[in-house]
Structures are given as C-alpha cells and as structure tokens.
Design an enzyme around this catalytic site. Structure first.
Site, PDB file in Angstrom:
ATOM      1  N   ASP A  75       0.913  -1.242  -0.035  1.00  0.00           N
ATOM      2  CA  ASP A  75       0.082   0.064  -0.085  1.00  0.00           C
ATOM      3  C   ASP A  75       0.881   1.245   0.052  1.00  0.00           C
ATOM      4  OD1 ASP A  75      -2.783  -0.917  -0.008  1.00  0.00           O
ATOM      5  OD2 ASP A  75      -1.838  -2.208   1.981  1.00  0.00           O
ATOM      6  N   GLY A  88      -5.451   0.357   7.540  1.00  0.00           N
ATOM      7  CA  GLY A  88      -5.872  -0.906   7.621  1.00  0.00           C
ATOM      8  C   GLY A  88      -6.635  -1.164   8.894  1.00  0.00           C
ATOM      9  N   GLY A  89      -7.420  -2.330   9.003  1.00  0.00           N
ATOM     10  CA  GLY A  89      -8.300  -2.496  10.110  1.00  0.00           C
ATOM     11  C   GLY A  89      -9.449  -1.842  10.153  1.00  0.00           C
ATOM     12  N   ASP A 121     -10.166  -5.541  -1.533  1.00  0.00           N
ATOM     13  CA  ASP A 121      -9.424  -5.105  -0.622  1.00  0.00           C
ATOM     14  C   ASP A 121     -10.008  -4.087   0.546  1.00  0.00           C
ATOM     15  OD1 ASP A 121      -6.918  -3.840   0.629  1.00  0.00           O
ATOM     16  OD2 ASP A 121      -6.424  -2.599  -0.962  1.00  0.00           O
ATOM     17  N   GLY A 122      -9.732  -4.534   1.726  1.00  0.00           N
ATOM     18  CA  GLY A 122     -10.394  -3.844   3.063  1.00  0.00           C
ATOM     19  C   GLY A 122     -11.332  -4.654   3.740  1.00  0.00           C
ATOM     20  N   GLY A 123     -10.950  -4.796   4.934  1.00  0.00           N
ATOM     21  CA  GLY A 123     -12.074  -5.642   5.850  1.00  0.00           C
ATOM     22  C   GLY A 123     -12.152  -6.923   5.754  1.00  0.00           C
TER      23      GLY A 123
HETATM   24  C1  DX5 Z   1      -6.340   0.385   2.837  1.00  0.00           C
HETATM   25  C2  DX5 Z   1      -5.436  -0.602   2.038  1.00  0.00           C
HETATM   26  C3  DX5 Z   1      -5.679  -2.094   2.222  1.00  0.00           C
HETATM   27  C4  DX5 Z   1      -5.287  -2.367   3.954  1.00  0.00           C
HETATM   28  C5  DX5 Z   1      -6.125  -3.454   4.204  1.00  0.00           C
HETATM   29  O1  DX5 Z   1      -6.397   1.586   2.258  1.00  0.00           O
HETATM   30  O2  DX5 Z   1      -5.630  -0.378   0.837  1.00  0.00           O
HETATM   31  O3  DX5 Z   1      -4.648  -2.905   1.475  1.00  0.00           O
HETATM   32  O4  DX5 Z   1      -3.989  -2.766   4.073  1.00  0.00           O
HETATM   33  O5  DX5 Z   1      -5.978  -3.815   5.405  1.00  0.00           O
HETATM   34  P1  DX5 Z   1      -7.385  -4.555   6.287  1.00  0.00           P
HETATM   35  O6  DX5 Z   1      -7.442  -6.042   5.709  1.00  0.00           O
HETATM   36  O7  DX5 Z   1      -6.889  -4.489   7.690  1.00  0.00           O
HETATM   37  O8  DX5 Z   1      -8.606  -3.781   5.904  1.00  0.00           O
HETATM   38 ZN    ZN Z   2      -4.511  -1.911  -0.449  1.00  0.00          ZN
END
Ligand code: DX5
Ligand code: ZN
Length: 239
Positions: A53, A162-163, A193-195
C-alpha cells in the site's frame, strides 16, 4: 538447456486457475523494522503474492512508503508483488515501479485524468494494470475502461488505513462487475481490498473476488500460515 522458470504473474494465474481465489497479504500493518523477515515469513506461510500500500499523504491522509521499500521487498522475495498506488498523479512513478520489478500496478480511478492512457502506460511498461474503485465510486464510472485493465480492485473500505470494517455494498459491486465481464466488457480479474476477515472472505469470493487482499486478518493473527490457509479455504468453499 532448461526452460526459464515461469514468471511470478504466471505462477499466480496458474494457482488461481487450479485452486480458486487466493489471499494476498497486505504489508501495511507488518513490522517494518524487520521487513525482510516479515516478507520471508509470509512467503513461507504460503502467500500467493504480496500487496503493498503506497500512500502519499495527499490522495489519502496517511503517508506510507515508496520506491526504496518496494525495491527492498523485491530483493527479499520472488513472490508476485502488487503495488496499490493511493497517490495523486500516479503516472509520475509508474516507470520506477515497473523497473523495480513489480508484477501488478493498481491505480485509483479517482486519481486519474485519462484512465485509458494511464492503464495502457502500465501494460506497455510490463506489469499488469489494475484499476481500483473507492467505496463511493459507482461501477458505472469504471465501465468505459474495463476493456483495458487486467484487474478491477473493489475497495471495501475507504482507502487510507488498515483494520477498518468491511462495507457490504462492495459485494454488489463485485457481482455487477462479474456480470459485466460475463457480458464481454473485458477480461479482468476481480479483486477486493479492505476489511477481509473470516466473516467477509466467503461472501467476497461468492460474489466473484479472485484476488483477495487481507491486511489485519493475516498480520494480526498468531500464525500467518494458519490465517492464510483458513481464509483461502473459506474463499474456495464459497467461490
Ligand atoms: C487500505 C489498504 C488495504 C489495507 C487492508 O487503504 O488499501 O490494503 O492494508 O487492511 P485490512 O485488511 O486490515 O482492511
Ligand atoms: Zn491496498
């Protein structure tokens, strides 16, 4: 003479074709003080590739890392690498990322003035060109460019951190994109991507996701290998 080994991206495609959806761990929350060790641990844990990222503090509030870190990750592994560019004017750094040997460059539709041109620039440099859409961007905005991207990344959280919690509307977007692809709109991979968690990975795969990015669900788990295997199993059962 021995044939040269398959390229990282071909290995990823083979794995997708033979076994179904794959998990791409995102490095965002890993221990950057021991980056090479983390990359090695994720590779050993069975990651199909890594998601990096890149945030510039302008397109999104947070600032993460750039070329120097991407080059270090490239040196540490032969896994396929995806750079997710959450930056303004991504065109300025495409050649550098391509030369660093990344396999997929993902650019945000919201950051592009001439999306077709940028996507073609990426493929002409070598990597696969993926187009990301933020939660508030309708799929319709991406439709004119589906024929020139190798993947579409549906963001299931607001890009930047993230998270965060998974936004269920993203499942409708995946289903819509899958239908468009069936109708001949393009030959792109469906990515999310995300959550992503043990609760959301199944629905995402059922809606068509093939490349599934998981940050906290892998990095915050006590065992990377168990987390990746469990998420991948749930995705494959649902796909
Ligand atoms: C958020 C990023 C994601 C992040 C995902 O902007 O693009 O790639 O690292 O993290 P999780 O899986 O914890 O949502
Ligand atoms: Zn990402």
């Amino acid at each position: 003479m021995n044939p040269s080994p398959p390229k990282a991206i071909d290995r990823l495609n083979d794995r997708l074709e033979s076994s179904g959806p794959v998990i791409l761990p995102a490095l965002l929350l890993c221990d950057f003080g021991h980056l090479a060790r983390e990359v090695e641990a994720l590779e050993k844990a069975g990651a199909a590739g890594l998601h990096l990222d890149i945030m510039d503090g302008q397109f999104v509030p947070q600032l993460t890392y750039g070329m120097v870190v991407v080059e270090a990750v490239r040196r540490a592994t032969a896994l396929p690498l995806e750079v997710h560019l959450m930056v303004q004017e991504p065109e300025r750094s495409l050649a550098d990322y391509a030369h660093a040997g990344v396999d997929i460059i993902t650019v945000h539709l919201e950051s592009l003035v001439e999306p077709r041109r940028t996507l073609k620039m990426i493929t002409s440099l070598g990597p696969k060109a993926h187009l990301a859409v933020s939660p508030r961007t309708p799929v319709q905005h991406a439709v004119p460019f589906l024929d020139c991207c190798d993947g579409v990344l549906v963001m299931s959280v607001e890009p930047g951190y993230g998270g965060q919690a998974f936004e269920p509307e993203s499942l409708l977007k995946l289903a819509e994109l899958s239908k468009l692809r069936d109708g001949g709109a393009g030959a792109f991979r469906l990515c999310i991507d995300g959550g992503i968690s043990t609760h959301t990975v199944g629905p995402a795969a059922a809606a068509g996701a093939e490349l599934i990015v998981a940050g906290s669900a892998v990095i915050r788990a006590s065992s990377y290998a168990e987390a990746i295997a469990h998420l991948e199993q749930l995705a494959r059962n649902a796909a």
